[in-house]
Design a protein around this motif. Structure first.
Motif, PDB file in Angstrom:
ATOM      1  N   THR A 191      -7.719  15.587   0.123  1.00 27.73           N
ATOM      2  CA  THR A 191      -7.000  14.514  -0.552  1.00 27.73           C
ATOM      3  C   THR A 191      -6.381  15.027  -1.850  1.00 27.73           C
ATOM      4  N   HIS A 192      -5.679  14.148  -2.559  1.00 30.16           N
ATOM      5  CA  HIS A 192      -4.973  14.590  -3.771  1.00 30.16           C
ATOM      6  C   HIS A 192      -4.858  13.405  -4.735  1.00 30.16           C
ATOM      7  N   LYS A 222       0.802  -1.223   0.000  1.00 27.89           N
ATOM      8  CA  LYS A 222       0.000   0.000   0.000  1.00 27.89           C
ATOM      9  C   LYS A 222       0.835   1.273   0.000  1.00 27.89           C
ATOM     10  N   GLY A 223       2.145   1.146   0.231  1.00 27.24           N
ATOM     11  CA  GLY A 223       2.992   2.339   0.246  1.00 27.24           C
ATOM     12  C   GLY A 223       2.668   3.265   1.395  1.00 27.24           C
ATOM     13  N   ARG A 224       2.408   2.694   2.557  1.00 26.40           N
ATOM     14  CA  ARG A 224       1.962   3.514   3.685  1.00 26.40           C
ATOM     15  C   ARG A 224       2.982   4.594   4.053  1.00 26.40           C
ATOM     16  N   LYS A 225       4.288   4.236   4.051  1.00 26.17           N
ATOM     17  CA  LYS A 225       5.303   5.212   4.448  1.00 26.17           C
ATOM     18  C   LYS A 225       5.374   6.370   3.470  1.00 26.17           C
ATOM     19  N   GLU A 226       5.362   6.079   2.184  1.00 28.99           N
ATOM     20  CA  GLU A 226       5.449   7.157   1.197  1.00 28.99           C
ATOM     21  C   GLU A 226       4.174   8.001   1.192  1.00 28.99           C
ATOM     22  N   LYS A 227       3.033   7.388   1.491  1.00 27.40           N
ATOM     23  CA  LYS A 227       1.802   8.171   1.591  1.00 27.40           C
ATOM     24  C   LYS A 227       1.830   9.066   2.828  1.00 27.40           C
ATOM     25  N   ASN A 228       2.399   8.565   3.908  1.00 25.22           N
ATOM     26  CA  ASN A 228       2.537   9.402   5.103  1.00 25.22           C
ATOM     27  C   ASN A 228       3.439  10.598   4.830  1.00 25.22           C
ATOM     28  N   LYS A 255      -9.113  13.346   8.345  1.00 21.86           N
ATOM     29  CA  LYS A 255      -8.449  14.100   9.397  1.00 21.86           C
ATOM     30  C   LYS A 255      -9.035  15.506   9.486  1.00 21.86           C
ATOM     31  N   PRO A 256      -9.196  16.043  10.694  1.00 21.57           N
ATOM     32  CA  PRO A 256      -9.721  17.405  10.819  1.00 21.57           C
ATOM     33  C   PRO A 256      -8.764  18.422  10.226  1.00 21.57           C
ATOM     34  N   CYS A 257      -9.302  19.487   9.681  1.00 27.42           N
ATOM     35  CA  CYS A 257      -8.488  20.540   9.062  1.00 27.42           C
ATOM     36  C   CYS A 257      -7.718  21.296  10.147  1.00 27.42           C
ATOM     37  N   CYS A 272      -3.436  16.691   3.123  1.00 26.62           N
ATOM     38  CA  CYS A 272      -3.196  16.481   4.547  1.00 26.62           C
ATOM     39  C   CYS A 272      -3.707  15.119   4.994  1.00 26.62           C
ATOM     40  N   SER A 273      -4.381  14.411   4.076  1.00 27.11           N
ATOM     41  CA  SER A 273      -4.994  13.139   4.441  1.00 27.11           C
ATOM     42  C   SER A 273      -5.137  12.267   3.205  1.00 27.11           C
ATOM     43  N   ILE A 274      -4.975  10.971   3.369  1.00 27.90           N
ATOM     44  CA  ILE A 274      -5.197  10.042   2.268  1.00 27.90           C
ATOM     45  C   ILE A 274      -6.682   9.867   2.013  1.00 27.90           C
TER      46      ILE A 274
END
Length: 353
Positions: A289-290, A115-121, A321-323, A315-317
């Motif tokens: 998201t992006h 899932k690429g969690r680290k790169e998404k973080n 997450k709250p702004c 700021c979030s996948i």
């Protein structure tokens, strides 16, 4: 290595399961001697329309008899009884980790998604200084799981309906067939999380402007009581607008109607992916998201993305997450921008005819 029967697991949200379909259908067609068993939740199981002959869809009742570790153990035994000889885990969460352990103990080969969690973080770290760069798409990541099992295939998916459109008879009680010169627009204004939802007063402005265009019909997509009530008001307030949120029509009907749309306007949400599955261009609106996180719809164009170049994005996948700014400035997009993007697509379509 050849396999007789391969279990595919994706138990999560509707949009995520929808994104597996172009890859799974392509793998099935390229490997007709292997039977593939798709394990998913009940609502998502209804998406697999006109599936390849060697694809079976099985429902996991993770909130009922397959709940908890005991239920998952029973689920694993049920899948083992199907004589599977390989597993493609397209999910990689606690449930599927447990299932993978059991399958490995039984000597069944397993491949799992990265899932690429680290790169998404790293990509979603707030107030970044480094430039954004696109990550591998979810489609690529799904495909890599099958490649790891030794399957060879090319992505040949165009639409759930192939080169055709969905059956008009399924939705004939909602609207007459599209007339020559009509332009059909879908509007899907909702998403699961606040960070993805374009402000509803602005989206109503978009609806009003598009409904005033000549030879245009609008179809509003949503579900749930709140969404139904909002879309019912818009249907009453503006001409040539039909809401499909009045009741659950089912995916067969909604996807058939979607396939006749000229464009869908959607959040980063399941409806973006549903429209993509029937080869409809999507004007997609992105907030927290992006697209670079890898979740743009199948064969969708970057030119149709609507987003603001803020340093805090993404700021979030998932948009959950709250702004940190408290104002969701990422969604401060003028309605005219969205309307203009739709008009451009209409003009391009007219020129191509």
């Amino acid at each position: 290595m050849s396999y007789r029967k391969v279990l595919i697991i994706r138990l999560s949200a509707l949009g995520d399961v929808a994104m597996t379909i172009p890859v799974i259908y392509s793998v099935c067609r390229a490997n007709p001697d292997t039977t593939f068993v798709m394990l998913t939740q009940k609502v998502a199981s209804q998406l697999f329309l006109q599936a390849p002959r060697n694809l079976q869809v099985v429902v996991a009742d993770v909130k009922g008899r397959h709940k908890g570790f005991g239920g998952l153990y029973e689920l694993a035994k049920e899948m083992r009884a199907l004589s599977i000889d390989a597993v493609a885990d397209l999910h990689d969460v606690l449930r599927t980790k447990f299932l993978r352990i059991l399958f490995k103990l039984w000597g069944i080969r397993v491949a799992v998604i990265d899932k690429g969690r680290k790169e998404k973080n790293r990509l979603t770290a707030r107030r970044k200084c480094e430039a954004l760069h696109p990550l591998r798409t979810s489609f690529d990541r799904y495909g890599e799981v099958f490649t790891a099992l030794g399957f060879k295939f090319t992505s040949d998916f165009d639409s759930l309906f192939g080169t055709e459109k969905g059956d008009e008879g399924l939705y004939s009680h909602l609207t007459p067939p599209k007339q020559p010169g009509e332009y059909w627009i879908g509007i899907a204004p909702f998403a699961k999380h606040e960070g993805k939802i374009y402000p509803l007063d602005r989206m109503e402005n978009v609806v009003a402007k598009l409904a005033a265009e000549p030879h245009v019909k609008l179809f509003l997509f949503g579900s749930g009581e709140r969404e139904r009530d909002i879309l019912a008001v818009w249907q009453e307030r503006y001409p040539h607008v039909t809401s499909l949120a009045d009741k659950r029509h089912g995916f067969a009907l909604e996807l058939a109607l979607m396939s006749h749309l000229d464009v869908m306007v959607s959040m980063d949400s399941a409806n973006m992916h549903l429209a993509s599955l029937v080869a409809v261009p999507v004007v997609s609106i992105w907030g927290a998201t992006h697209p670079y996180c890898g979740f743009l719809g199948w064969h969708q164009s970057e030119a149709n993305e609507v987003q603001l170049p803020l340093g805090c994005r993404p700021c979030s996948i998932f948009g959950n997450k709250p702004c940190y700014r408290k104002d969701y400035a990422c969604l401060n997009i003028a309605p005219a921008v969205i309307v203009e993007r739709v008009k451009n697509l209409r003009a391009q379509a007219s020129q191509a005819q």
